[in-house]
Scaffold this motif. Sequence first.
Motif, PDB file in Angstrom:
ATOM      1  N   GLY A  90     -16.874 -10.406 -14.432  1.00 48.20           N
ATOM      2  CA  GLY A  90     -17.815 -11.434 -13.997  1.00 48.20           C
ATOM      3  C   GLY A  90     -19.231 -10.936 -14.159  1.00 48.20           C
ATOM      4  O   GLY A  90     -19.495  -9.729 -14.082  1.00 48.20           O
ATOM      5  N   ASN A  91     -20.170 -11.843 -14.399  1.00 48.36           N
ATOM      6  CA  ASN A  91     -21.559 -11.420 -14.595  1.00 48.36           C
ATOM      7  C   ASN A  91     -22.308 -11.391 -13.259  1.00 48.36           C
ATOM      8  O   ASN A  91     -21.770 -11.722 -12.193  1.00 48.36           O
ATOM      9  CB  ASN A  91     -22.262 -12.303 -15.619  1.00 48.36           C
ATOM     10  N   ASN A  92     -23.568 -10.976 -13.344  1.00 45.50           N
ATOM     11  CA  ASN A  92     -24.364 -10.826 -12.124  1.00 45.50           C
ATOM     12  C   ASN A  92     -24.549 -12.153 -11.398  1.00 45.50           C
ATOM     13  O   ASN A  92     -24.564 -12.203 -10.165  1.00 45.50           O
ATOM     14  CB  ASN A  92     -25.729 -10.225 -12.465  1.00 45.50           C
ATOM     15  N   SER A  93     -24.715 -13.248 -12.177  1.00 46.43           N
ATOM     16  CA  SER A  93     -24.967 -14.549 -11.549  1.00 46.43           C
ATOM     17  C   SER A  93     -23.772 -15.004 -10.737  1.00 46.43           C
ATOM     18  O   SER A  93     -23.937 -15.566  -9.636  1.00 46.43           O
ATOM     19  CB  SER A  93     -25.315 -15.585 -12.631  1.00 46.43           C
ATOM     20  N   ILE A  94     -22.544 -14.803 -11.232  1.00 48.87           N
ATOM     21  CA  ILE A  94     -21.375 -15.242 -10.471  1.00 48.87           C
ATOM     22  C   ILE A  94     -21.215 -14.392  -9.214  1.00 48.87           C
ATOM     23  O   ILE A  94     -20.752 -14.881  -8.173  1.00 48.87           O
ATOM     24  CB  ILE A  94     -20.099 -15.202 -11.347  1.00 48.87           C
ATOM     25  N   MET A 112     -23.648 -15.822  -6.868  1.00 44.22           N
ATOM     26  CA  MET A 112     -23.208 -17.165  -6.503  1.00 44.22           C
ATOM     27  C   MET A 112     -22.095 -17.129  -5.458  1.00 44.22           C
ATOM     28  O   MET A 112     -22.074 -17.931  -4.516  1.00 44.22           O
ATOM     29  CB  MET A 112     -22.742 -17.886  -7.780  1.00 44.22           C
ATOM     30  N   LEU A 113     -21.155 -16.184  -5.616  1.00 43.10           N
ATOM     31  CA  LEU A 113     -19.989 -16.122  -4.729  1.00 43.10           C
ATOM     32  C   LEU A 113     -20.165 -15.133  -3.592  1.00 43.10           C
ATOM     33  O   LEU A 113     -19.430 -15.202  -2.601  1.00 43.10           O
ATOM     34  CB  LEU A 113     -18.745 -15.744  -5.544  1.00 43.10           C
ATOM     35  N   GLY A 114     -21.104 -14.169  -3.755  1.00 43.75           N
ATOM     36  CA  GLY A 114     -21.306 -13.187  -2.701  1.00 43.75           C
ATOM     37  C   GLY A 114     -20.411 -11.970  -2.823  1.00 43.75           C
ATOM     38  O   GLY A 114     -20.316 -11.166  -1.872  1.00 43.75           O
ATOM     39  N   TYR A 115     -19.752 -11.793  -3.975  1.00 42.21           N
ATOM     40  CA  TYR A 115     -18.879 -10.634  -4.196  1.00 42.21           C
ATOM     41  C   TYR A 115     -19.578  -9.631  -5.109  1.00 42.21           C
ATOM     42  O   TYR A 115     -20.453  -9.986  -5.912  1.00 42.21           O
ATOM     43  CB  TYR A 115     -17.559 -11.048  -4.847  1.00 42.21           C
ATOM     44  N   SER A 116     -19.142  -8.346  -5.018  1.00 35.77           N
ATOM     45  CA  SER A 116     -19.616  -7.326  -5.952  1.00 35.77           C
ATOM     46  C   SER A 116     -18.785  -7.407  -7.230  1.00 35.77           C
ATOM     47  O   SER A 116     -17.697  -8.011  -7.240  1.00 35.77           O
ATOM     48  CB  SER A 116     -19.470  -5.931  -5.328  1.00 35.77           C
ATOM     49  N   PRO A 117     -19.255  -6.786  -8.355  1.00 37.16           N
ATOM     50  CA  PRO A 117     -18.460  -6.806  -9.597  1.00 37.16           C
ATOM     51  C   PRO A 117     -17.074  -6.202  -9.400  1.00 37.16           C
ATOM     52  O   PRO A 117     -16.106  -6.681  -9.997  1.00 37.16           O
ATOM     53  CB  PRO A 117     -19.311  -5.975 -10.564  1.00 37.16           C
ATOM     54  N   GLU A 118     -16.964  -5.153  -8.575  1.00 31.12           N
ATOM     55  CA  GLU A 118     -15.645  -4.549  -8.341  1.00 31.12           C
ATOM     56  C   GLU A 118     -14.739  -5.501  -7.572  1.00 31.12           C
ATOM     57  O   GLU A 118     -13.534  -5.599  -7.840  1.00 31.12           O
ATOM     58  CB  GLU A 118     -15.807  -3.230  -7.578  1.00 31.12           C
ATOM     59  N   GLU A 119     -15.316  -6.218  -6.600  1.00 23.16           N
ATOM     60  CA  GLU A 119     -14.516  -7.164  -5.817  1.00 23.16           C
ATOM     61  C   GLU A 119     -14.045  -8.330  -6.675  1.00 23.16           C
ATOM     62  O   GLU A 119     -12.939  -8.849  -6.483  1.00 23.16           O
ATOM     63  CB  GLU A 119     -15.329  -7.675  -4.632  1.00 23.16           C
ATOM     64  N   ILE A 120     -14.885  -8.746  -7.615  1.00 23.22           N
ATOM     65  CA  ILE A 120     -14.519  -9.856  -8.495  1.00 23.22           C
ATOM     66  C   ILE A 120     -13.229  -9.542  -9.239  1.00 23.22           C
ATOM     67  O   ILE A 120     -12.340 -10.407  -9.395  1.00 23.22           O
ATOM     68  CB  ILE A 120     -15.652 -10.155  -9.496  1.00 23.22           C
ATOM     69  N   LYS A 121     -13.097  -8.290  -9.703  1.00 24.27           N
ATOM     70  CA  LYS A 121     -11.914  -7.916 -10.496  1.00 24.27           C
ATOM     71  C   LYS A 121     -10.632  -7.930  -9.666  1.00 24.27           C
ATOM     72  O   LYS A 121      -9.533  -7.894 -10.241  1.00 24.27           O
ATOM     73  CB  LYS A 121     -12.127  -6.536 -11.115  1.00 24.27           C
ATOM     74  N   ARG A 179     -15.571 -21.859  -3.226  1.00 18.09           N
ATOM     75  CA  ARG A 179     -15.713 -21.222  -1.913  1.00 18.09           C
ATOM     76  C   ARG A 179     -16.320 -19.839  -2.078  1.00 18.09           C
ATOM     77  O   ARG A 179     -15.834 -18.996  -2.852  1.00 18.09           O
ATOM     78  CB  ARG A 179     -14.353 -21.122  -1.223  1.00 18.09           C
ATOM     79  N   ARG A 180     -17.392 -19.584  -1.311  1.00 14.91           N
ATOM     80  CA  ARG A 180     -18.041 -18.279  -1.337  1.00 14.91           C
ATOM     81  C   ARG A 180     -17.278 -17.297  -0.450  1.00 14.91           C
ATOM     82  O   ARG A 180     -16.364 -17.676   0.291  1.00 14.91           O
ATOM     83  CB  ARG A 180     -19.493 -18.389  -0.866  1.00 14.91           C
ATOM     84  N   LYS A 181     -17.724 -16.045  -0.512  1.00 15.63           N
ATOM     85  CA  LYS A 181     -17.103 -14.998   0.307  1.00 15.63           C
ATOM     86  C   LYS A 181     -17.260 -15.294   1.794  1.00 15.63           C
ATOM     87  O   LYS A 181     -16.361 -14.994   2.591  1.00 15.63           O
ATOM     88  CB  LYS A 181     -17.740 -13.648  -0.043  1.00 15.63           C
ATOM     89  N   ASP A 182     -18.411 -15.910   2.183  1.00 16.53           N
ATOM     90  CA  ASP A 182     -18.639 -16.220   3.594  1.00 16.53           C
ATOM     91  C   ASP A 182     -17.948 -17.503   4.048  1.00 16.53           C
ATOM     92  O   ASP A 182     -18.103 -17.932   5.186  1.00 16.53           O
ATOM     93  CB  ASP A 182     -20.140 -16.306   3.877  1.00 16.53           C
ATOM     94  N   GLY A 183     -17.201 -18.154   3.140  1.00 18.65           N
ATOM     95  CA  GLY A 183     -16.457 -19.350   3.495  1.00 18.65           C
ATOM     96  C   GLY A 183     -17.172 -20.646   3.209  1.00 18.65           C
ATOM     97  O   GLY A 183     -16.559 -21.726   3.263  1.00 18.65           O
ATOM     98  N   SER A 184     -18.476 -20.601   2.927  1.00 21.22           N
ATOM     99  CA  SER A 184     -19.205 -21.828   2.599  1.00 21.22           C
ATOM    100  C   SER A 184     -18.760 -22.353   1.243  1.00 21.22           C
ATOM    101  O   SER A 184     -18.288 -21.596   0.381  1.00 21.22           O
ATOM    102  CB  SER A 184     -20.717 -21.572   2.609  1.00 21.22           C
TER     103      SER A 184
END
Length: 690
Positions: free
Chosen positions: A347-351, A354-363, A400-405
């Motif tokens: 995932g790129n920096n914008s996603i 946008m979602l509130g996750y780090s690149p490692e968490e995205i994977k 849905r973002r990491k914070d649930g919003s």
Amino acid sequence: MRGRPSREDRSMPRSIRTLIVEDNEDDALLVVRALRQGGFEPVWQRVDTLEDMVGALEKEPWDAIISDYSMPHFSGPDALRVLQDREIDLPFLVVSGTIGEDTAVGMMKAGAHDYILKVNLKRLAPALERELVDVEVRRKRRLAEQKVLHLNRVLRAIRGVNQLITKETDRARLLDSSCKRLVETSGYLAARIDLVDASGQLAPAAQAALFACTDASARPLTTSQPPRCFVQALERCGAAVLNAGSPVCGGCPLFEAHAERTTLCTRLEYAGQVHGVIGVCLPQHIPPDDEERSLFEEVAGDIAFALHGIQIEAERERSEVMLRAIFDSASDGILLADAQTQHFVAGNNSICRMLGYSPEEIKNLAVSDIHPPESIDYVQSQFDRQARGEITLAADLPIRRKDGSVFEADVSSAPLELEGRPCLLGIFRDITERKERETELARLAAAVEHAGEAIVITNTQGVIEYVNPAFERITGFAPGEVVGQNPRIQRSGEQDEAFYERFWGTLSSGETWSGRMVNKKKNGALYQEEMTVSPVRDAQGHTTHYVAVKRDITDQLMLTRRLNQSQKMEAIGALASGIAHDFNNVLAAIIGYSELASNELPEDSPLRRDLGRVLTAAGRARDLVRQILTFSRQTEEERQSVRLQVIVKEALNLLRASLPSTIEIRETIDKDCRPVLADPTQMHQVLMNL
């Protein structure tokens, strides 16, 4: 001294350049005569010292050396050693009148090719003919040996270049090392490579030379102009051969360094792309035959192939860097997912933002982790359709973002293959702001549609593109009747051309025009409108449209005129009230003194009759003053029983006094009209306004 052939002799084909080592001029002439008798036409020079012989050898080339054995200051053995020290292979014949057999054998062993006694000079020409053939055979053999040795060296150089190609990825080091390899094996005396720059011109890149002329050879690298032979080679296919002394070589430092050498030049071309030009200097006496050119072109092809590979690799690296930069700097969120497992690969920096996750968490996430539970079935069906290529856009997906919003996004996709696995590239665009703008635009559109003022939008040529419903209500023109038309269809003729020129001049200068205009409705009726026309500009500040907000002020102007008239009448009434009060005081004195004077006079006195007429006129004046006071009276409303007949008559009397004598007022008043409950003053004002 030198002998020169006659004009007739110069046309003979058996010319031979002969250096005669002889201290006796007559003996030298005998040798020349013997050569001529044997079918030769010698171009000859006689020397009898070491210095003269060395000078002659250095000055010009010779075909044969004929030497006496013994001379006062020089000798045949000395002359032979001079020739051998310089490694010059020429027929060396000893001609002597006193040489013994042992001496002759010694000379032959030392390297002389034959000896002839002066008393038997007829053997000279055949012996020279034989030795010339032997020299040519030896020359060809040496050239063949040199050629084989040279080709072996070139092949070693090619192998060295090929070894460089397999491991060297830096272009500058590749070119520099290639030039060095080409000359280190002694295959070539010098090598130079120029590359084509971005403007299509040749620029020096690398060069190497074998011996002490390196400084001269390197000079072109410090100049902006490439060798002319390189320019010619760039314009043609195949190897160009420039023999020593070619006019193209004039002023070239490479020629200065390697005079009397042959130069080969050819393009560095691969897959239709010309990368530059390579040039080499051949060793002396190496002919540029087909085999030589073929090997040279092979070297050039190998180097061009390596340059092409380095270029492709550099472009690939640049593409990777550029794509990664685009991937990371894209304003839209980008996710790469495994099409089978639906797990995210990158995932790129914008996603991430946008979602509130780090690149490692995205994977460590899957598709189901970034959508609300109630939307999972729909989202996965859209994912599957995108992976199969059935659709490319999944609109209004809840994210849905990491914070649930939760927010909404449009997801564009592209199926692709990564390391043999089917993947899906998704581009996420947050549409929250777009939704807000759409809502705002909808409100604005509704406001325009329901505005009480007419709104007209035209392009810069004045062609109508939009009118709102208020325009139709005011003018009677339906939108379909005016869209595509020019506003001049409403021209009333009340404004002249100068007015419209000022109007368009203001708009063309980018300013807003405000003012009033008389226009025509669909039914032909004229109406006045108050208008503001403003330019609409794009992001670059260029005017693209004009918007006009127009309000019908016809009724407003009529009410304003009535108000002004009423105010004028009120002012006149105030003035009349002041005059009436002053005039009433004058009438009081006239009436009072007239009555006193009349009472003092007898009944039959003519003056009494005159005073009676004065009192009658004063009474009329008093009634007139009373009517003026009634018109101008400013009191609180007081309703009472009023006979309108009386008020009408009073108003008519007041009007007759104020109208010209040419105007006649005729009255028809019903005497039996019943009284009404009203304020007399206001009723009098109504009649005056009528």
